[in-house]
Write a protein that holds these residues in place. Sequence first.
Motif, short mmCIF file in Angstrom:
data_model
loop_
_atom_site.label_atom_id
_atom_site.label_comp_id
_atom_site.label_asym_id
_atom_site.label_seq_id
_atom_site.Cartn_x
_atom_site.Cartn_y
_atom_site.Cartn_z
N TYR A 187 0.84 -1.20 0.00
CA TYR A 187 0.00 0.00 0.00
C TYR A 187 0.88 1.24 0.00
O TYR A 187 2.07 1.20 0.32
CB TYR A 187 -0.94 0.01 1.22
CG TYR A 187 -0.23 0.30 2.51
CD1 TYR A 187 -0.12 1.60 2.99
CD2 TYR A 187 0.38 -0.71 3.23
CE1 TYR A 187 0.56 1.87 4.16
CE2 TYR A 187 1.06 -0.45 4.40
CZ TYR A 187 1.14 0.85 4.86
OH TYR A 187 1.83 1.13 6.01
N SER A 188 0.26 2.35 -0.33
CA SER A 188 0.93 3.65 -0.21
C SER A 188 0.04 4.55 0.62
O SER A 188 -1.18 4.36 0.66
CB SER A 188 1.21 4.27 -1.58
OG SER A 188 0.01 4.50 -2.26
N SER A 189 0.65 5.50 1.30
CA SER A 189 -0.12 6.44 2.12
C SER A 189 0.60 7.78 2.16
O SER A 189 1.79 7.87 1.86
CB SER A 189 -0.32 5.90 3.53
OG SER A 189 0.93 5.73 4.17
N THR A 190 -0.14 8.80 2.54
CA THR A 190 0.40 10.15 2.66
C THR A 190 0.13 10.65 4.08
O THR A 190 -0.98 10.47 4.59
CB THR A 190 -0.26 11.09 1.64
OG1 THR A 190 -0.07 10.55 0.34
CG2 THR A 190 0.33 12.48 1.70
N LEU A 191 1.13 11.25 4.68
CA LEU A 191 0.97 11.79 6.04
C LEU A 191 -0.04 12.93 6.03
O LEU A 191 -0.11 13.72 5.09
CB LEU A 191 2.30 12.32 6.55
CG LEU A 191 3.35 11.27 6.91
CD1 LEU A 191 4.70 11.93 7.11
CD2 LEU A 191 2.93 10.54 8.17
N SER A 192 -0.81 13.02 7.11
CA SER A 192 -1.76 14.13 7.24
C SER A 192 -1.03 15.41 7.64
O SER A 192 -1.49 16.51 7.33
CB SER A 192 -2.85 13.79 8.26
OG SER A 192 -2.27 13.47 9.51
N SER A 193 0.10 15.27 8.32
CA SER A 193 0.98 16.41 8.62
C SER A 193 2.40 15.85 8.74
O SER A 193 2.59 14.71 9.11
CB SER A 193 0.55 17.11 9.91
OG SER A 193 0.62 16.25 11.00
N PRO A 194 3.39 16.68 8.42
CA PRO A 194 4.78 16.20 8.42
C PRO A 194 5.23 15.67 9.79
O PRO A 194 4.77 16.13 10.83
CB PRO A 194 5.59 17.44 8.04
CG PRO A 194 4.62 18.35 7.37
CD PRO A 194 3.30 18.08 8.02
N LEU A 195 6.12 14.69 9.75
CA LEU A 195 6.74 14.16 10.97
C LEU A 195 8.17 14.67 11.06
O LEU A 195 8.86 14.79 10.05
CB LEU A 195 6.78 12.63 10.93
CG LEU A 195 5.47 11.86 11.01
CD1 LEU A 195 5.73 10.37 10.89
CD2 LEU A 195 4.75 12.16 12.31
#
Length: 92
Positions: A29-37
Motif C-alpha cells: 500500500y501507499s499512504s500520505t501523512l496528514s501532517s509532516p513528521l
Amino acid sequence: MVTATDSANTLQLEAEQALAPASLYHIGYSSTLSSPLSASELIELLKSARKRNRELDVTGLLLHREDSFFQVLEGSKENVLSVFSRIELDPR
C-alpha cells in the motif's frame, strides 16, 4: 539402502517444513501523512513498528519520501491483516 546421513537429512527437512509458514500473505500500500513528521517522530514510528512486527512475525519493506510511504507487509494472513488494520486506524 537408507544411511544415517539420509535419515538425518530427512529429519532436518521435516523440521524445516514444520517451521515454515503454510503460505506467505502480502499486502502492499501507499499512504500520505496528514501532517509532516520530524526526524525523531519518524524514528520512533519505525522503532515501534519493528517491535510490533517482530512480535507478530511480520516482515516486509517500508519506503519513505517526503510525506509519502510505500510499504509491503508479509507473513501469515492473520498477522498481516492485524498489522494493516492498526495502520488504517493511525490518524497520521
